[in-house]
Design a protein around this motif. Structure first.
Motif, PDB file in Angstrom:
ATOM      1  N   SER A   1       0.950  -1.289  -0.152  1.00 54.82           N
ATOM      2  CA  SER A   1       0.033   0.008   0.090  1.00 54.82           C
ATOM      3  C   SER A   1       0.920   1.345  -0.071  1.00 54.82           C
ATOM      4  O   SER A   1       0.478   2.392  -0.709  1.00 54.82           O
ATOM      5  N   LYS A   2       2.019   1.203   0.660  1.00 53.17           N
ATOM      6  CA  LYS A   2       2.837   2.462   0.592  1.00 53.17           C
ATOM      7  C   LYS A   2       3.431   2.455  -0.668  1.00 53.17           C
ATOM      8  O   LYS A   2       3.414   3.692  -1.198  1.00 53.17           O
ATOM      9  N   PHE A   3       3.807   1.657  -1.277  1.00 55.54           N
ATOM     10  CA  PHE A   3       4.275   1.700  -2.909  1.00 55.54           C
ATOM     11  C   PHE A   3       3.238   2.204  -3.621  1.00 55.54           C
ATOM     12  O   PHE A   3       3.478   3.155  -4.513  1.00 55.54           O
ATOM     13  N   ILE A   4       1.933   1.663  -3.533  1.00 56.15           N
ATOM     14  CA  ILE A   4       0.760   2.444  -4.241  1.00 56.15           C
ATOM     15  C   ILE A   4       0.628   3.648  -4.088  1.00 56.15           C
ATOM     16  O   ILE A   4       0.279   4.597  -5.024  1.00 56.15           O
ATOM     17  N   GLY A   5       0.450   3.951  -2.687  1.00 56.46           N
ATOM     18  CA  GLY A   5       0.349   5.500  -2.409  1.00 56.46           C
ATOM     19  C   GLY A   5       1.319   6.156  -2.925  1.00 56.46           C
ATOM     20  O   GLY A   5       0.871   7.551  -3.119  1.00 56.46           O
ATOM     21  N   LEU A   6       2.386   5.856  -2.696  1.00 57.39           N
ATOM     22  CA  LEU A   6       3.763   6.749  -3.254  1.00 57.39           C
ATOM     23  C   LEU A   6       3.378   6.972  -4.548  1.00 57.39           C
ATOM     24  O   LEU A   6       3.556   8.434  -4.931  1.00 57.39           O
ATOM     25  N   ILE A   7       3.059   6.305  -5.442  1.00 59.92           N
ATOM     26  CA  ILE A   7       2.931   6.220  -6.935  1.00 59.92           C
ATOM     27  C   ILE A   7       1.821   7.199  -7.196  1.00 59.92           C
ATOM     28  O   ILE A   7       1.992   8.031  -8.098  1.00 59.92           O
ATOM     29  N   TRP A   8       0.731   6.828  -6.356  1.00 62.50           N
ATOM     30  CA  TRP A   8      -0.695   7.674  -6.634  1.00 62.50           C
ATOM     31  C   TRP A   8      -0.291   9.328  -6.223  1.00 62.50           C
ATOM     32  O   TRP A   8      -0.641   9.983  -7.042  1.00 62.50           O
ATOM     33  N   ILE A   9       0.486   9.498  -5.120  1.00 68.00           N
ATOM     34  CA  ILE A   9       0.767  10.856  -4.688  1.00 68.00           C
ATOM     35  C   ILE A   9       1.736  11.531  -5.763  1.00 68.00           C
ATOM     36  O   ILE A   9       1.644  12.678  -6.202  1.00 68.00           O
ATOM     37  N   LEU A  10       2.813  10.630  -6.369  1.00 72.82           N
ATOM     38  CA  LEU A  10       3.604  11.155  -7.323  1.00 72.82           C
ATOM     39  C   LEU A  10       2.913  11.814  -8.496  1.00 72.82           C
ATOM     40  O   LEU A  10       3.300  12.533  -9.026  1.00 72.82           O
ATOM     41  N   GLY A  11       1.753  11.027  -8.848  1.00 71.81           N
ATOM     42  CA  GLY A  11       0.891  11.391 -10.149  1.00 71.81           C
ATOM     43  C   GLY A  11       0.372  12.601  -9.898  1.00 71.81           C
ATOM     44  O   GLY A  11       0.095  13.085 -11.182  1.00 71.81           O
ATOM     45  N   ILE A  12      -0.038  13.040  -8.904  1.00 74.05           N
ATOM     46  CA  ILE A  12      -0.568  14.409  -8.702  1.00 74.05           C
ATOM     47  C   ILE A  12       0.212  15.562  -8.538  1.00 74.05           C
ATOM     48  O   ILE A  12       0.017  16.874  -8.250  1.00 74.05           O
ATOM     49  N   SER A  13       1.614  15.168  -8.392  1.00 78.30           N
ATOM     50  CA  SER A  13       2.422  16.329  -8.468  1.00 78.30           C
ATOM     51  C   SER A  13       3.314  16.404  -9.797  1.00 78.30           C
ATOM     52  O   SER A  13       3.603  15.442 -10.430  1.00 78.30           O
ATOM     53  N   ILE A  14       3.794  17.546 -10.323  1.00 80.77           N
ATOM     54  CA  ILE A  14       4.274  17.840 -11.593  1.00 80.77           C
ATOM     55  C   ILE A  14       5.630  17.299 -11.599  1.00 80.77           C
ATOM     56  O   ILE A  14       6.364  16.700 -12.688  1.00 80.77           O
ATOM     57  N   ILE A  15       6.337  17.169 -10.321  1.00 83.52           N
ATOM     58  CA  ILE A  15       7.780  16.665 -10.470  1.00 83.52           C
ATOM     59  C   ILE A  15       8.000  15.339 -10.147  1.00 83.52           C
ATOM     60  O   ILE A  15       9.145  14.741 -10.136  1.00 83.52           O
ATOM     61  N   GLY A  16       6.944  14.701  -9.988  1.00 88.02           N
ATOM     62  CA  GLY A  16       6.908  13.073  -9.553  1.00 88.02           C
ATOM     63  C   GLY A  16       7.032  12.193 -10.591  1.00 88.02           C
ATOM     64  O   GLY A  16       7.315  11.255 -10.526  1.00 88.02           O
ATOM     65  N   LEU A  17       6.824  12.780 -11.922  1.00 92.08           N
ATOM     66  CA  LEU A  17       7.085  11.694 -13.327  1.00 92.08           C
ATOM     67  C   LEU A  17       8.210  11.047 -13.210  1.00 92.08           C
ATOM     68  O   LEU A  17       7.899   9.710 -13.145  1.00 92.08           O
ATOM     69  N   PRO A  18       9.374  11.420 -12.997  1.00 91.36           N
ATOM     70  CA  PRO A  18      10.497  10.687 -13.193  1.00 91.36           C
ATOM     71  C   PRO A  18      10.560   9.664 -11.962  1.00 91.36           C
ATOM     72  O   PRO A  18      11.271   8.583 -12.079  1.00 91.36           O
ATOM     73  N   VAL A  19      10.031   9.863 -10.765  1.00 91.78           N
ATOM     74  CA  VAL A  19      10.230   9.125  -9.631  1.00 91.78           C
ATOM     75  C   VAL A  19       9.393   8.023  -9.768  1.00 91.78           C
ATOM     76  O   VAL A  19       9.658   6.851  -9.253  1.00 91.78           O
ATOM     77  N   ILE A  20       8.059   8.339 -10.284  1.00 92.63           N
ATOM     78  CA  ILE A  20       7.120   7.106 -10.680  1.00 92.63           C
ATOM     79  C   ILE A  20       8.054   5.865 -11.502  1.00 92.63           C
ATOM     80  O   ILE A  20       7.851   4.853 -11.229  1.00 92.63           O
TER      81      ILE A  20
ATOM     82  N   ILE B   1      11.185   5.373 -11.569  1.00 89.47           N
ATOM     83  CA  ILE B   1      12.299   4.725 -10.712  1.00 89.47           C
ATOM     84  C   ILE B   1      11.760   3.548  -9.996  1.00 89.47           C
ATOM     85  O   ILE B   1      12.099   2.495  -9.622  1.00 89.47           O
ATOM     86  N   VAL B   2      10.550   4.061  -9.015  1.00 86.78           N
ATOM     87  CA  VAL B   2       9.893   3.165  -8.345  1.00 86.78           C
ATOM     88  C   VAL B   2       9.486   1.868  -8.746  1.00 86.78           C
ATOM     89  O   VAL B   2       9.739   0.619  -8.316  1.00 86.78           O
ATOM     90  N   LEU B   3       8.868   1.895  -9.897  1.00 90.10           N
ATOM     91  CA  LEU B   3       8.435   0.733 -10.844  1.00 90.10           C
ATOM     92  C   LEU B   3       9.779   0.138 -11.171  1.00 90.10           C
ATOM     93  O   LEU B   3       9.533  -1.147 -11.049  1.00 90.10           O
ATOM     94  N   PHE B   4      11.035   0.643 -11.508  1.00 91.30           N
ATOM     95  CA  PHE B   4      12.052   0.006 -12.137  1.00 91.30           C
ATOM     96  C   PHE B   4      12.432  -0.894 -11.025  1.00 91.30           C
ATOM     97  O   PHE B   4      12.965  -2.045 -10.940  1.00 91.30           O
ATOM     98  N   ILE B   5      12.486  -0.141  -9.471  1.00 89.20           N
ATOM     99  CA  ILE B   5      12.979  -0.746  -8.391  1.00 89.20           C
ATOM    100  C   ILE B   5      12.013  -2.278  -8.138  1.00 89.20           C
ATOM    101  O   ILE B   5      12.671  -3.261  -7.572  1.00 89.20           O
ATOM    102  N   LYS B   6      10.836  -1.967  -8.142  1.00 93.06           N
ATOM    103  CA  LYS B   6      10.015  -3.063  -8.095  1.00 93.06           C
ATOM    104  C   LYS B   6      10.075  -4.283  -8.985  1.00 93.06           C
ATOM    105  O   LYS B   6      10.448  -5.531  -8.326  1.00 93.06           O
TER     106      LYS B   6
END
Length: 214
Positions: A81-100, A102-107
């Motif tokens: 849930s933390k991972f999903i929540g982090l991805i969701w929050i990054l989606g509503i931020s303009i600077i979160g795109l590259p971090v999304i 990275i998180v998926l690649f790490i998974k």
């Protein structure tokens, strides 16, 4: 009639953003492959040390000394849930795109490393063990992560267009409502995957280790 309309809308949405979904899937698979490559780059001593701790874990499973099923469920649900929540929050931020990304690649890297390590140390037995211990819950978790990451990337791109391109006329609010709905569905699916990981996978692992003499 409404069901068919929703299906048509969903199909057209996936067609419209097919390139993004394809990119997300490829990125995840690259993470899996990279994780497997990392295993091969480890020294023999590193592999032996890691396999020692893994053997200890296997012994605990066979002796029934792992955490209670309810505790495993809570840990798995909180972690995913933390991972999903982090991805969701990054989606509503303009600077979160590259971090999304990275998180998926790490998974993907974690999945590839785990399977690759088991196979490198135990061969066919390791593959079968990974099949029963990792695959069941990840049949749900991986599609959820990929879908959530793709939708978060799409929503983040809409935010960027809205912010920097004034001519972009599509309102954000309807998409945001759907974005919230998708997150709720994702959490429900994650809870189902956590149930599989807590109540099904340990039993499958114990049965498999008994039959493989691990």
């Amino acid at each position: 009639m409404k069901k068919r309309l929703y299906q048509n809308d969903a199909a057209s949405y996936f067609r419209e953003h097919s390139s993004i979904f394809l990119f997300i899937v490829i990125l995840f698979l690259m993470g899996v492959i990279f994780g497997a490559i990392v295993v091969n780059s480890m020294s023999i001593i590193q592999k032996e040390d890691l396999f020692y701790y893994l053997s200890q874990f296997f012994g605990q499973i066979q002796n029934g000394k792992i955490a209670e099923n309810n505790d495993l469920f809570a840990q798995s649900f909180l972690h995913n849930s933390k991972f999903i929540g982090l991805i969701w929050i990054l989606g509503i931020s303009i600077i979160g795109l590259p971090v999304i990304l990275i998180v998926l690649f790490i998974k993907g890297l974690v999945v590839g490393f785990t399977v690759g390590f088991l196979v490198s140390q135990l061969g066919l037995k390791g593959f079968l063990l990974a099949f029963v211990s990792i695959l069941p819950q990840n049949l749900i978790i991986i599609p959820v992560f990929i879908l959530m990451a793709a939708l978060s990337v799409i929503f983040s791109m809409r935010m960027i267009k809205k912010q920097f391109f004034k001519a972009y006329g599509q309102p954000i609010l309807p998409f945001f409502k759907n974005y919230i709905l998708v997150f709720i569905v994702a959490v429900v699916l994650i809870s189902a995957a956590s149930g599989v990981e807590a109540y099904v996978s340990p039993w499958l692992m114990k049965s498999m280790m008994g039959s493989l003499d691990l």
